[in-house]
Every structure is written in structure tokens, then in C-alpha cells.
Write a protein that holds these residues in place. Structure first.
Motif, PDB file in Angstrom:
ATOM      1  N   SER A  60       6.648 -14.166 -17.097  1.00 48.71           N
ATOM      2  CA  SER A  60       7.911 -14.502 -16.427  1.00 48.71           C
ATOM      3  C   SER A  60       9.110 -13.890 -17.147  1.00 48.71           C
ATOM      4  CB  SER A  60       8.079 -16.027 -16.363  1.00 48.71           C
ATOM      5  OG  SER A  60       8.166 -16.577 -17.669  1.00 48.71           O
ATOM      6  N   ASN A  61       8.855 -13.169 -18.238  1.00 46.77           N
ATOM      7  CA  ASN A  61       9.949 -12.581 -19.006  1.00 46.77           C
ATOM      8  C   ASN A  61      10.236 -11.133 -18.640  1.00 46.77           C
ATOM      9  OD1 ASN A  61      10.372 -14.908 -20.471  1.00 46.77           O
ATOM     10  ND2 ASN A  61       9.033 -14.306 -22.145  1.00 46.77           N
ATOM     11  N   ALA A  62       9.517 -10.598 -17.681  1.00 45.73           N
ATOM     12  CA  ALA A  62       9.699  -9.197 -17.328  1.00 45.73           C
ATOM     13  C   ALA A  62      11.001  -8.994 -16.571  1.00 45.73           C
ATOM     14  CB  ALA A  62       8.531  -8.703 -16.496  1.00 45.73           C
ATOM     15  N   ASP A  63      11.696  -7.917 -16.907  1.00 43.91           N
ATOM     16  CA  ASP A  63      12.883  -7.526 -16.151  1.00 43.91           C
ATOM     17  C   ASP A  63      12.489  -7.293 -14.692  1.00 43.91           C
ATOM     18  OD1 ASP A  63      15.762  -6.216 -16.160  1.00 43.91           O
ATOM     19  OD2 ASP A  63      14.428  -4.778 -15.158  1.00 43.91           O
ATOM     20  N   LYS A  64      13.353  -7.680 -13.752  1.00 41.15           N
ATOM     21  CA  LYS A  64      13.001  -7.585 -12.335  1.00 41.15           C
ATOM     22  C   LYS A  64      12.720  -6.154 -11.899  1.00 41.15           C
ATOM     23  CE  LYS A  64      15.168 -11.792 -10.568  1.00 41.15           C
ATOM     24  NZ  LYS A  64      16.150 -12.357  -9.608  1.00 41.15           N
ATOM     25  N   ALA A  65      13.470  -5.214 -12.437  1.00 40.55           N
ATOM     26  CA  ALA A  65      13.249  -3.815 -12.069  1.00 40.55           C
ATOM     27  C   ALA A  65      11.881  -3.337 -12.548  1.00 40.55           C
ATOM     28  CB  ALA A  65      14.353  -2.937 -12.647  1.00 40.55           C
ATOM     29  N   ILE A  66      11.518  -3.726 -13.767  1.00 40.04           N
ATOM     30  CA  ILE A  66      10.201  -3.355 -14.290  1.00 40.04           C
ATOM     31  C   ILE A  66       9.104  -4.056 -13.502  1.00 40.04           C
ATOM     32  CG2 ILE A  66       8.640  -3.605 -16.263  1.00 40.04           C
ATOM     33  CD1 ILE A  66      10.959  -3.046 -18.101  1.00 40.04           C
ATOM     34  N   LEU A  67       9.308  -5.342 -13.207  1.00 41.00           N
ATOM     35  CA  LEU A  67       8.289  -6.092 -12.472  1.00 41.00           C
ATOM     36  C   LEU A  67       8.082  -5.502 -11.080  1.00 41.00           C
ATOM     37  CD1 LEU A  67       6.333  -8.426 -12.359  1.00 41.00           C
ATOM     38  CD2 LEU A  67       8.228  -9.918 -11.682  1.00 41.00           C
ATOM     39  N   LEU A  68       9.150  -5.095 -10.419  1.00 48.33           N
ATOM     40  CA  LEU A  68       9.020  -4.485  -9.099  1.00 48.33           C
ATOM     41  C   LEU A  68       8.196  -3.207  -9.180  1.00 48.33           C
ATOM     42  CD1 LEU A  68       9.587  -4.086  -6.118  1.00 48.33           C
ATOM     43  CD2 LEU A  68      11.842  -3.180  -6.727  1.00 48.33           C
ATOM     44  N   GLU A  69       8.474  -2.380 -10.173  1.00 45.36           N
ATOM     45  CA  GLU A  69       7.719  -1.131 -10.317  1.00 45.36           C
ATOM     46  C   GLU A  69       6.257  -1.417 -10.658  1.00 45.36           C
ATOM     47  OE1 GLU A  69       6.824   2.727 -10.012  1.00 45.36           O
ATOM     48  OE2 GLU A  69       8.701   1.757  -9.438  1.00 45.36           O
ATOM     49  N   ARG A  84      -9.010  -7.209  -2.694  1.00 48.15           N
ATOM     50  CA  ARG A  84      -8.018  -7.747  -1.761  1.00 48.15           C
ATOM     51  C   ARG A  84      -7.329  -8.995  -2.302  1.00 48.15           C
ATOM     52  NH1 ARG A  84     -11.094  -8.776   3.599  1.00 48.15           N
ATOM     53  NH2 ARG A  84     -12.648  -9.371   2.056  1.00 48.15           N
ATOM     54  N   ALA A  85      -8.079  -9.851  -2.983  1.00 49.30           N
ATOM     55  CA  ALA A  85      -7.473 -11.079  -3.514  1.00 49.30           C
ATOM     56  C   ALA A  85      -6.395 -10.747  -4.537  1.00 49.30           C
ATOM     57  CB  ALA A  85      -8.545 -11.972  -4.134  1.00 49.30           C
ATOM     58  N   GLU A  86      -6.678  -9.806  -5.418  1.00 48.71           N
ATOM     59  CA  GLU A  86      -5.674  -9.383  -6.391  1.00 48.71           C
ATOM     60  C   GLU A  86      -4.483  -8.731  -5.706  1.00 48.71           C
ATOM     61  OE1 GLU A  86      -7.428  -7.917 -10.453  1.00 48.71           O
ATOM     62  OE2 GLU A  86      -8.753  -7.212  -8.859  1.00 48.71           O
ATOM     63  N   ARG A  87      -4.772  -7.923  -4.701  1.00 48.62           N
ATOM     64  CA  ARG A  87      -3.683  -7.244  -3.992  1.00 48.62           C
ATOM     65  C   ARG A  87      -2.806  -8.240  -3.251  1.00 48.62           C
ATOM     66  NH1 ARG A  87      -3.313  -3.601   1.074  1.00 48.62           N
ATOM     67  NH2 ARG A  87      -1.332  -2.571   0.663  1.00 48.62           N
ATOM     68  N   LEU A  88      -3.399  -9.299  -2.728  1.00 55.17           N
ATOM     69  CA  LEU A  88      -2.611 -10.319  -2.036  1.00 55.17           C
ATOM     70  C   LEU A  88      -1.578 -10.926  -2.977  1.00 55.17           C
ATOM     71  CD1 LEU A  88      -1.974 -12.118   0.347  1.00 55.17           C
ATOM     72  CD2 LEU A  88      -3.920 -13.567  -0.292  1.00 55.17           C
ATOM     73  N   ASP A  89      -1.981 -11.257  -4.203  1.00 49.35           N
ATOM     74  CA  ASP A  89      -1.036 -11.784  -5.189  1.00 49.35           C
ATOM     75  C   ASP A  89       0.110 -10.803  -5.414  1.00 49.35           C
ATOM     76  OD1 ASP A  89      -2.606 -14.043  -5.549  1.00 49.35           O
ATOM     77  OD2 ASP A  89      -3.651 -13.226  -7.286  1.00 49.35           O
ATOM     78  N   VAL A  90      -0.246  -9.524  -5.524  1.00 51.48           N
ATOM     79  CA  VAL A  90       0.757  -8.488  -5.787  1.00 51.48           C
ATOM     80  C   VAL A  90       1.698  -8.331  -4.599  1.00 51.48           C
ATOM     81  CG1 VAL A  90       1.094  -6.023  -6.182  1.00 51.48           C
ATOM     82  CG2 VAL A  90      -0.681  -7.251  -7.436  1.00 51.48           C
ATOM     83  N   LEU A  91       1.151  -8.322  -3.389  1.00 53.14           N
ATOM     84  CA  LEU A  91       1.988  -8.156  -2.199  1.00 53.14           C
ATOM     85  C   LEU A  91       3.000  -9.288  -2.066  1.00 53.14           C
ATOM     86  CD1 LEU A  91      -0.694  -7.010   0.399  1.00 53.14           C
ATOM     87  CD2 LEU A  91       1.245  -5.647  -0.405  1.00 53.14           C
ATOM     88  N   GLU A  92       2.552 -10.509  -2.321  1.00 57.16           N
ATOM     89  CA  GLU A  92       3.457 -11.650  -2.214  1.00 57.16           C
ATOM     90  C   GLU A  92       4.596 -11.539  -3.217  1.00 57.16           C
ATOM     91  OE1 GLU A  92       0.349 -15.082  -0.600  1.00 57.16           O
ATOM     92  OE2 GLU A  92       0.614 -14.778  -2.755  1.00 57.16           O
ATOM     93  N   ARG A  93       4.267 -11.165  -4.446  1.00 55.24           N
ATOM     94  CA  ARG A  93       5.320 -11.017  -5.457  1.00 55.24           C
ATOM     95  C   ARG A  93       6.223  -9.825  -5.142  1.00 55.24           C
ATOM     96  NH1 ARG A  93       5.477 -11.790 -11.106  1.00 55.24           N
ATOM     97  NH2 ARG A  93       4.060 -13.539 -10.796  1.00 55.24           N
ATOM     98  N   ARG A  94       5.619  -8.717  -4.768  1.00 50.92           N
ATOM     99  CA  ARG A  94       6.406  -7.517  -4.476  1.00 50.92           C
ATOM    100  C   ARG A  94       7.389  -7.762  -3.330  1.00 50.92           C
ATOM    101  NH1 ARG A  94       4.288  -1.596  -2.233  1.00 50.92           N
ATOM    102  NH2 ARG A  94       6.402  -0.767  -1.947  1.00 50.92           N
ATOM    103  N   ALA A  95       6.933  -8.487  -2.304  1.00 47.10           N
ATOM    104  CA  ALA A  95       7.797  -8.761  -1.160  1.00 47.10           C
ATOM    105  C   ALA A  95       9.025  -9.576  -1.554  1.00 47.10           C
ATOM    106  CB  ALA A  95       7.014  -9.484  -0.068  1.00 47.10           C
ATOM    107  N   SER A  96       8.908 -10.368  -2.603  1.00 47.88           N
ATOM    108  CA  SER A  96      10.047 -11.173  -3.055  1.00 47.88           C
ATOM    109  C   SER A  96      11.048 -10.353  -3.870  1.00 47.88           C
ATOM    110  CB  SER A  96       9.560 -12.359  -3.888  1.00 47.88           C
ATOM    111  OG  SER A  96       9.080 -11.925  -5.168  1.00 47.88           O
ATOM    112  N   LEU A  97      10.657  -9.131  -4.241  1.00 46.98           N
ATOM    113  CA  LEU A  97      11.492  -8.305  -5.114  1.00 46.98           C
ATOM    114  C   LEU A  97      12.073  -7.073  -4.439  1.00 46.98           C
ATOM    115  CD1 LEU A  97       9.127  -8.353  -8.235  1.00 46.98           C
ATOM    116  CD2 LEU A  97      11.298  -9.585  -8.032  1.00 46.98           C
ATOM    117  N   GLU A  98      11.430  -6.602  -3.377  1.00 50.65           N
ATOM    118  CA  GLU A  98      11.888  -5.375  -2.731  1.00 50.65           C
ATOM    119  C   GLU A  98      13.286  -5.566  -2.138  1.00 50.65           C
ATOM    120  OE1 GLU A  98      10.922  -2.381  -2.552  1.00 50.65           O
ATOM    121  OE2 GLU A  98       8.804  -2.369  -3.146  1.00 50.65           O
ATOM    122  N   PRO A  99      14.173  -4.576  -2.306  1.00 43.59           N
ATOM    123  CA  PRO A  99      15.546  -4.723  -1.814  1.00 43.59           C
ATOM    124  C   PRO A  99      15.706  -4.506  -0.309  1.00 43.59           C
ATOM    125  CG  PRO A  99      15.284  -2.599  -2.900  1.00 43.59           C
ATOM    126  CD  PRO A  99      13.994  -3.349  -3.113  1.00 43.59           C
TER     127      PRO A  99
END
Length: 203
Positions: A60-69, A84-99
Motif C-alpha cells: 500500500s506504500n507504492a506511489d500511484k504512478a508506479i502502481l498504475l504502471e 485469469r484469477a490473478e489478472r482479475l485482481d490486476v484489472l480491478e486495481r488498474r481500473a481504479s487508477l487509470e485516468p
């Protein structure tokens, strides 16, 4: 090789300053990100890069720009069906960060599809609901077309038959509305619905 040793040195340096547990010092995050970049982008070691990026993803300490990348890179690395299960976790997080709203929408549609395939209707519905939350005016326009007032009073089976929705016998009308409207927004008017809405949703 020299670059392999460089990536190893970066990882060891990150380990030396990393906090206990899942949390990482921001300096460790930066070092792991650089190590992952070398592993994946230069050495072509996707699995090695994914291992390093996962550590950043869990922190939870990652900079948002780094985490998005990191999310973007993991998304590209987790394309195999068995991940797919791992990718689902990533997609959910990525969607919360994309501008960009359009990018967030596409990611959430993809997340909903994968969640449905994995038999996780709650996560699929949550993804669809987030799409509608960002497009309330468009959603309202489709909502009236998808579920007109008389339809709400029809038996459940008649509702499913009229809409062509492939769900089980048990579902809640509000949840059905979310699925159908969200898919209409995407332009997908065929094959609408979740495959595994459980009976406990009846009501």
C-alpha cells in the motif's frame, strides 16, 4: 550477464530496506520497479519481472504512478487462461487508477467477463455497477429501454425470456438491471447476463 547481476543487486538492496510483512518502504518500491523493468523489458524474463511487480502490487506504500504502471505490466504478463484469477485482481486495481474514463470502462467490462467465467458473480456485478456509476446519463437512457415498467411485474421466467438473459432461476431484478444496462452500454445486445447468479439472490 551484467544486467542480470544488476537486477539481482537491485532486488537485494530492496530486500535490505523492506519493511516486515506486505508493506514496502517507498525506496524498496522504486528499487523493485527498476529491477522488474530490467528483468522484463531488457532481459525478457517475464516471470521474474512478474514476481517483482507482485510485491509492489501487494504493497500500500507504492506511489500511484508506479502502481498504475505495475498494473499495466502485470495485465500484459497475465494473459494466459490459467492466470485469469490473478489478472482479475490486476484489472480491478488498474481500473481504479487509470485516468481515462473510456479505459476504466473497458477494463471493468473485461473484469466482469473474467469474474463471470470464474464463477464470481458478485465481482462481476460490482464491475458492471462501477461502469454505470461513471455513466449515469447513458445508463438512464438504456435503463428505460431495457426494463420498462410493465416488465417489472412479469414473472421471473418471463423477464429472462424477453431479455434473452442467461441466468439461473434465482436473481434479483435490480442486479439483472445492472447486468443488462451495462452490457447495452457496451453495445453487446446478445448473450446478455451472468452464468452463475446463485439462488440465494432470488427476491
Amino acid at each position: 550477464s551484467r544486467l542480470d547481476r544488476y537486477a539481482e543487486a537491485l532486488t537485494r538492496a530492496a530486500d535490505s530496506i523492506a519493511a516486515e510483512g506486505e508493506e514496502l518502504d517507498p525506496r524498496a518500491v522504486a528499487l523493485l520497479f527498476e529491477a522488474g523493468t530490467v528483468r522484463g523489458g531488457v532481459l525478457g524474463d517475464g516471470e521474474g519481472a512478474a514476481t517483482l511487480y507482485r510485491r509492489i502490487f501487494r504493497s500500500s506504500n507504492a506511489d500511484k504512478a508506479i502502481l498504475l504502471e505495475v498494473c499495466r505490466r502485470l495485465d500484459g504478463l497475465f494473459v494466459d487462461q490459467e492466470r485469469r484469477a490473478e489478472r482479475l485482481d490486476v484489472l480491478e486495481r488498474r481500473a481504479s487508477l487509470e485516468p481515462e474514463a473510456a479505459t476504466r470502462r473497458d477494463l471493468r467490462f473485461e473484469a466482469a467477463t473474467i469474474a463471470d467465467e470464474l464463477g464470481e458473480p458478485d465481482r462481476a456485478l460490482a464491475a458492471y455497477a462501477l461502469v454505470l456509476g461513471e455513466s449515469p446519463k447513458h445508463a438512464a437512457a438504456h435503463d428505460e429501454d431495457v426494463l420498462p415498467a410493465p416488465l417489472a411485474h412479469e414473472p421471473a421466467r418471463a423477464q429472462r425470456d424477453r431479455l434473452g438473459v442467461a441466468v439461473g432461476d434465482g436473481f434479483h431484478l435490480d442486479e439483472l438491471r445492472v447486468v443488462v444496462v451495462a452490457r447495452r452500454l457496451r453495445g453487446d445486445r446478445e448473450g446478455v447476463g451472468l452464468r452463475a447468479l446463485p439462488a440465494r439472490r432470488a427476491g
